[in-house]
Scaffold this active site. Structure first.
Site, short mmCIF file in Angstrom:
data_model
loop_
_atom_site.label_atom_id
_atom_site.label_comp_id
_atom_site.label_asym_id
_atom_site.label_seq_id
_atom_site.Cartn_x
_atom_site.Cartn_y
_atom_site.Cartn_z
CG HIS A 1 70.61 43.59 -2.61
ND1 HIS A 1 70.94 43.54 -3.94
CD2 HIS A 1 69.33 43.16 -2.54
CE1 HIS A 1 69.91 43.10 -4.65
NE2 HIS A 1 68.91 42.87 -3.82
CG HIS B 1 64.56 44.55 -2.05
ND1 HIS B 1 64.00 44.49 -3.30
CD2 HIS B 1 65.65 43.73 -2.09
CE1 HIS B 1 64.71 43.66 -4.07
NE2 HIS B 1 65.72 43.19 -3.36
NE ARG C 1 69.55 39.94 -9.87
CZ ARG C 1 69.05 39.87 -8.64
NH1 ARG C 1 67.92 39.22 -8.40
NH2 ARG C 1 69.65 40.50 -7.63
CG ASP C 2 66.56 42.50 -7.27
OD1 ASP C 2 65.43 41.99 -7.25
OD2 ASP C 2 67.26 42.61 -6.24
CG ASN D 1 66.63 46.20 -5.61
OD1 ASN D 1 65.92 45.59 -6.38
ND2 ASN D 1 67.58 45.65 -4.91
CB CYS E 1 62.64 38.20 -4.57
SG CYS E 1 63.00 36.45 -4.81
#
Ligand code: HMG
Ligand code: MG
Length: 335
Positions: A238, A240, A42-43, A280, A271
């Site tokens: 979370h 990055h 996803r990310d 990440n 993002c």
């Protein structure tokens, strides 16, 4: 009979002949086990210029699960015009849930609103995530809403998800710095975390969207959240890794009792609505540290690094993960 000592530098040595590194030396004040919330599909893939074919995404998720990752954030049911890279969410998710190999694997998906939740629930999603912002600028850029308007958009999503028996996670972005607003007051982050928790989010993930945080900030935020009644067991981190701080920030969070860490295989990520967001924390870099500390994760590092190597080939560029790159050479002892 004694076996001959291994020569780790010998020609033909594959990863299997590698000596078992890192050496395990536990440290005080850390948990025995960490749960990794894998966000690569996803990310990671939401930020790729190359559109990855849906069958490659499905294979990526399968390989991540086979490496032992029991939570793999699969995709987002957002507007396809906003994130074209994930426009195949429905097809991908249907493929994954029909796959017997993935039975028992937790496959969370992002849903920003009722429409996203409808699409996810129709396909049988059991775990959804809303994504708030601690700052007005990012709420506007990412969700086309103010912070308050986005929380109002999430509230019915959370109650409907609960009524449908789905688990709900809440992300808070820009917890440690914002590319438009600079420093972000801790009280602002705490307020959004509490709002998400009060609407029923079982877990709040603290996002350093642009990777600027340092350990003192992590400590200050976790302390403030504790004072506000949000316990470390309800939190995930979370990070990055833009400025190379993600691992030290993670270690700080572990020392404060957090045991759920988001990471992305191979360090993919970013993002599209925050230009300064890079990948990440790489799951392999995290695993190397946790393995050295003797902390259990249930994940096979070699298998995971091979998966990231495979994905890097598909994306046509090397993995940004230091550990993936180091493991791709035959031996740690080569000069
Ligand atoms: P909007 O333009 O304000 O949408 O976007 P709207 O509510 O005005 O609706 C406009 C049209 O979109 C309508 O269609 C809706 O049906 C449709 P029309 O009537 O015009 O034909 N629509 C949808 N279609 C499909 N799926 C949906 C959906 N919702 C509305 N879910 C919206 C608002 C929230 C939809 C938009 O801003 C959006 O999709 N944003 C997503 C941005 C995004 O995915 N960003 C990346 C994820 S966040 C992140 O990466 C950070 C994180 O990793 C943590 C960290 O690092 O900090 C989580
Ligand atoms: Mg992120």
């Amino acid at each position: 009979m004694t076996s001959a000592p291994q020569d780790p530098g010998a020609a033909g040595d594959g990863p299997a002949a590698r000596p078992p590194l890192p050496e395990v030396v536990p440290a005080d004040g850390l948990p025995a086990r960490v749960r990794i919330h894998e966000v690569g599909p996803r990310d990671g893939l939401q930020n790729e210029q190359t559109v990855v074919p849906v069958e490659v995404k499905a294979e990526f998720v399968r390989r991540l699960a086979a490496a032992g990752l029991s939570t793999v954030e699969a995709t987002s049911f957002v507007h396809p015009r906003w994130v074209p890279q994930l426009a195949d969410a429905a097809e991908l998710f249907a493929t994954l849930t029909a796959d017997p190999e993935l039975r028992g694997v937790d496959l969370p998906v992002l849903v920003p609103n009722d429409r996203g939740l409808d699409r996810a629930l129709e396909l049988g999603a059991r775990h959804v995530a809303v994504f708030a912002s601690a700052t007005e600028s990012f709420a506007r850029a990412n969700l086309n809403r103010t912070v308050e308007e986005s929380l109002a958009m999430f509230a019915p999503v959370a109650s409907r998800a609960a009524a449908a028996g789905a688990r709900i996670r809440g992300y808070v972005s820009m917890c440690f710095g914002d590319p438009w607003e600079g420093a972000v007051p801790v009280a602002q982050v705490v307020r959004v975390c509490r709002a998400l928790r009060d609407m029923g989010c079982a877990e709040i993930s603290l996002g350093d969207t642009i990777g600027v945080a340092t350990p003192g900030q992590v400590e200050a935020l976790l302390t403030a959240l504790g004072t506000a009644g949000v316990a470390p067991e309800e939190l995930a981190v979370h990070f990055h890794d833009t400025y190379g701080q993600a691992l030290s920030n993670t270690l700080t969070a572990l020392r404060h009792g957090v045991t759920t860490v988001d990471a992305s295989a191979g360090g993919l990520g970013g993002c599209p609505y925050a230009r300064s967001a890079t990948g990440n924390l790489a799951t392999e870099d995290l695993l190397w540290m946790l393995r050295g500390l003797g902390i259990e994760t249930g994940v096979d590092l070699d298998r995971l690094a091979a998966t990231s190597g495979w994905m890097a080939t598909r994306l046509g560029r090397p993995s940004p993960s230091r550990t993936v790159r180091a493991l791709s050479v035959p031996s740690h002892k080569e000069s």
